[in-house]
Design an enzyme around this catalytic site. Structure first.
Site, PDB file in Angstrom:
ATOM      1  N   CYS A  70       2.834  -6.750 -10.945  1.00  0.00           N
ATOM      2  CA  CYS A  70       3.849  -5.877 -11.571  1.00  0.00           C
ATOM      3  C   CYS A  70       4.845  -6.639 -12.437  1.00  0.00           C
ATOM      4  CB  CYS A  70       4.587  -5.081 -10.506  1.00  0.00           C
ATOM      5  SG  CYS A  70       3.493  -3.969  -9.644  1.00  0.00           S
ATOM      6  N   HIS A 119      11.175  -2.402 -13.583  1.00  0.00           N
ATOM      7  CA  HIS A 119       9.819  -2.018 -13.168  1.00  0.00           C
ATOM      8  C   HIS A 119       9.943  -0.787 -12.278  1.00  0.00           C
ATOM      9  CE1 HIS A 119       5.862  -1.965 -11.579  1.00  0.00           C
ATOM     10  NE2 HIS A 119       6.233  -2.363 -10.369  1.00  0.00           N
ATOM     11  N   ASN A 162       4.016   4.332 -10.662  1.00  0.00           N
ATOM     12  CA  ASN A 162       3.968   2.893 -10.905  1.00  0.00           C
ATOM     13  C   ASN A 162       2.702   2.549 -11.688  1.00  0.00           C
ATOM     14  OD1 ASN A 162       3.799   0.128 -10.769  1.00  0.00           O
ATOM     15  ND2 ASN A 162       4.194  -0.028  -8.581  1.00  0.00           N
TER      16      ASN A 162
HETATM   17  O1  UT7 Z   1       5.001  -2.453  -7.625  1.00  0.00           O
HETATM   18  C1  UT7 Z   1       4.486  -3.455  -6.789  1.00  0.00           C
HETATM   19  C2  UT7 Z   1       5.337  -3.694  -5.634  1.00  0.00           C
HETATM   20  N1  UT7 Z   1       5.266  -2.597  -4.719  1.00  0.00           N
HETATM   21  C3  UT7 Z   1       6.387  -2.046  -4.277  1.00  0.00           C
HETATM   22  O2  UT7 Z   1       7.460  -2.411  -4.685  1.00  0.00           O
HETATM   23  C4  UT7 Z   1       6.261  -0.999  -3.181  1.00  0.00           C
HETATM   24  C5  UT7 Z   1       7.262  -1.268  -2.100  1.00  0.00           C
HETATM   25  N2  UT7 Z   1       7.144  -0.351  -0.978  1.00  0.00           N
HETATM   26  C6  UT7 Z   1       7.478   0.944  -1.050  1.00  0.00           C
HETATM   27  O3  UT7 Z   1       7.815   1.451  -2.089  1.00  0.00           O
HETATM   28  C7  UT7 Z   1       7.492   1.734   0.233  1.00  0.00           C
HETATM   29  O4  UT7 Z   1       7.337   0.870   1.326  1.00  0.00           O
HETATM   30  C8  UT7 Z   1       6.399   2.854   0.304  1.00  0.00           C
HETATM   31  C9  UT7 Z   1       6.712   3.946  -0.661  1.00  0.00           C
HETATM   32  C10 UT7 Z   1       5.027   2.254   0.028  1.00  0.00           C
HETATM   33  C11 UT7 Z   1       6.395   3.462   1.711  1.00  0.00           C
HETATM   34  O5  UT7 Z   1       7.680   3.954   2.037  1.00  0.00           O
HETATM   35  P1  UT7 Z   1       8.388   3.552   3.418  1.00  0.00           P
HETATM   36  O6  UT7 Z   1       9.666   4.242   3.440  1.00  0.00           O
HETATM   37  O7  UT7 Z   1       8.403   2.052   3.499  1.00  0.00           O
HETATM   38  O8  UT7 Z   1       7.420   4.174   4.484  1.00  0.00           O
HETATM   39  P2  UT7 Z   1       6.685   3.453   5.684  1.00  0.00           P
HETATM   40  O9  UT7 Z   1       5.525   2.657   5.204  1.00  0.00           O
HETATM   41  O10 UT7 Z   1       7.694   2.776   6.550  1.00  0.00           O
HETATM   42  O11 UT7 Z   1       6.117   4.707   6.482  1.00  0.00           O
HETATM   43  C12 UT7 Z   1       6.987   5.622   7.163  1.00  0.00           C
HETATM   44  C13 UT7 Z   1       6.151   6.725   7.758  1.00  0.00           C
HETATM   45  C14 UT7 Z   1       4.943   6.235   8.550  1.00  0.00           C
HETATM   46  O12 UT7 Z   1       4.743   7.092   9.640  1.00  0.00           O
HETATM   47  P3  UT7 Z   1       5.227   6.688  11.114  1.00  0.00           P
HETATM   48  O13 UT7 Z   1       4.511   5.416  11.424  1.00  0.00           O
HETATM   49  O14 UT7 Z   1       6.723   6.514  11.019  1.00  0.00           O
HETATM   50  O15 UT7 Z   1       4.825   7.852  11.924  1.00  0.00           O
HETATM   51  C15 UT7 Z   1       3.821   6.393   7.581  1.00  0.00           C
HETATM   52  O16 UT7 Z   1       2.577   6.576   8.210  1.00  0.00           O
HETATM   53  O17 UT7 Z   1       5.632   7.553   6.710  1.00  0.00           O
HETATM   54  C16 UT7 Z   1       4.213   7.650   6.852  1.00  0.00           C
HETATM   55  N3  UT7 Z   1       3.628   7.767   5.520  1.00  0.00           N
HETATM   56  C17 UT7 Z   1       3.518   8.931   4.871  1.00  0.00           C
HETATM   57  N4  UT7 Z   1       3.827  10.184   5.221  1.00  0.00           N
HETATM   58  C18 UT7 Z   1       3.593  11.153   4.324  1.00  0.00           C
HETATM   59  C19 UT7 Z   1       3.161   6.772   4.722  1.00  0.00           C
HETATM   60  N5  UT7 Z   1       2.719   7.293   3.573  1.00  0.00           N
HETATM   61  C20 UT7 Z   1       2.929   8.623   3.624  1.00  0.00           C
HETATM   62  C21 UT7 Z   1       2.689   9.678   2.753  1.00  0.00           C
HETATM   63  N6  UT7 Z   1       3.049  10.941   3.126  1.00  0.00           N
HETATM   64  N7  UT7 Z   1       2.149   9.491   1.527  1.00  0.00           N
END
Ligand code: UT7
Length: 332
Positions: A116, A256, A286
């Site tokens: 990225c 970004h 993204n």
């Molecule tokens: O551009 C390259 C670099 N990449 C980035 O900068 C991305 C950085 N990361 C992020 O933007 C975020 O971590 C994400 C958007 C990928 C995820 O958001 P988060 O707030 O970190 O969520 P999480 O991974 O902590 O997941 C929280 C919960 C989980 O459920 P439990 O374990 O709490 O029951 C996930 O399974 O949300 C669940 N979850 C979803 N629920 C509904 C994960 N994806 C989804 C989804 N819809 N699409």
């Protein structure tokens, strides 16, 4: 003689027509518009459809627009750098394919991969060829067909990424505009959190790697988020301090577009209000190497000569960085 700087003198962009909305994703994986919007700020993303279409096809559109706007022919390009993680082929470089398709017969080109942050790495290296006096017209492309490496059954990644790309033309200037400063960083130990497991020399493609879905993006979202939110904000503050810039001096933050929460944290750290942040993540998600040039393309008509822009990114590698540039022209 005054210093030669590299100035952006034209911008082009391309976004595929097809819109993959949160509502459509709700029918594909267990997710909701509410979850996606609150965690990422994304409403829809564009997907490149069509057999045989790849990253170069989007890049060609962007570069041709840039040439048209500048009123020059492709044969005037000296160098084309294509920043991408989704090259048309493993080799040769997509830059070579683009130069062939647009008729840039006097250019050489190469691909640059820094996930990225690729477009910022490309702008940094491209600007050096101008500053040295060796070349007069360098095109830097940032484009990705992320849909080619996304698993649309994985709700943690398929909601984030989209396809698209943009390109800028760099030319020499002796005025006090153009690329003023660059800070690029990397930490390869971060590779464990964001990568593509197979298809490289360590694990070439095989039936097994395909069955295991190892050609898709693997991301540990929370770990990447933690590093991104800290480092993108820090490097943006560092480039301001190094250039004696205070928040009032900044015309635009060009971040970004990975996650609205990361962008907000960066703007806060810089003391820059939302009205000075280029933000299109809601509409395009993204697009990896495409995000920053697409912002410049969309906001071009609001930019004025002398405006101070801070371009910032964080991505796989880990790679991150910031560029301080003074915009070189008024709206046409
Ligand atoms: O551009 C390259 C670099 N990449 C980035 O900068 C991305 C950085 N990361 C992020 O933007 C975020 O971590 C994400 C958007 C990928 C995820 O958001 P988060 O707030 O970190 O969520 P999480 O991974 O902590 O997941 C929280 C919960 C989980 O459920 P439990 O374990 O709490 O029951 C996930 O399974 O949300 C669940 N979850 C979803 N629920 C509904 C994960 N994806 C989804 C989804 N819809 N699409």
């Amino acid at each position: 003689m005054s210093k030669i700087r590299a100035a952006i003198t034209s911008v082009g962009g391309y976004l595929p027509e097809y819109r993959l909305t949160n509502e459509i994703l709700e029918t594909m994986v267990d997710t909701s518009d509410e979850w996606i919007m609150s965690r990422t700020g994304i409403k829809e993303r564009r997907i490149l459809k069509g057999e045989g279409k790849g990253t170069s096809d989007m890049a060609v559109e962007a570069v041709n627009e840039l040439l048209r706007k500048r009123g020059i022919g492709a044969e005037e390009i000296d160098l084309l750098i294509c920043c991408t993680v989704t090259p048309d082929l493993v080799f040769p470089a997509t830059a070579n394919i683009i130069t062939d398709k647009i008729g840039a017969t006097n250019a050489f080109g190469y691909d640059l991969m820094a996930a990225c942050s690729g477009f910022l790495y490309g702008l940094t290296t491209g600007s050096k060829f101008i500053e040295s006096g060796q070349y007069k017209k360098v095109v830097v492309v940032g484009a990705d067909k992320m849909s080619s490496i996304i698993d649309y059954t994985d709700r943690t990644t398929c909601i984030i990424f989209g396809d698209g790309g943009g390109a800028v033309l760099l030319e020499p200037t002796e005025e006090e505009v153009g690329i003023m400063d660059c800070i690029m960083k990397s930490d390869g130990s971060g590779r464990v959190h964001l990568h593509q497991k197979a298809g490289g020399s360590v694990k070439p493609a095989s039936h097994e790697t395909v069955d295991n879905k190892e050609h898709y993006v693997y991301q540990e979202g929370q770990s990447v988020f933690k590093f991104a939110v800290t480092n993108m904000a820090e490097v943006s503050a560092e480039i301001m301090e190094r250039n004696n810039l205070v928040s009032e001096d900044i015309s635009w933050l060009v971040p970004h577009q990975a996650n609205k929460r990361i962008i907000d944290a960066t703007a806060n750290r810089m003391g820059v209000g939302e009205d000075k942040v280029m933000l299109n993540i809601e509409r395009y998600g993204n697009t990896t190497n495409g995000t920053i040039p697409l912002c410049l393309w969309e906001w071009e008509n609001q930019l004025h000569k002398g405006d101070n822009l801070i371009l910032s990114a964080f991505g796989g590698g880990f790679t991150w960085g910031s560029i301080y540039l003074k915009w070189a022209y008024d709206p046409k």
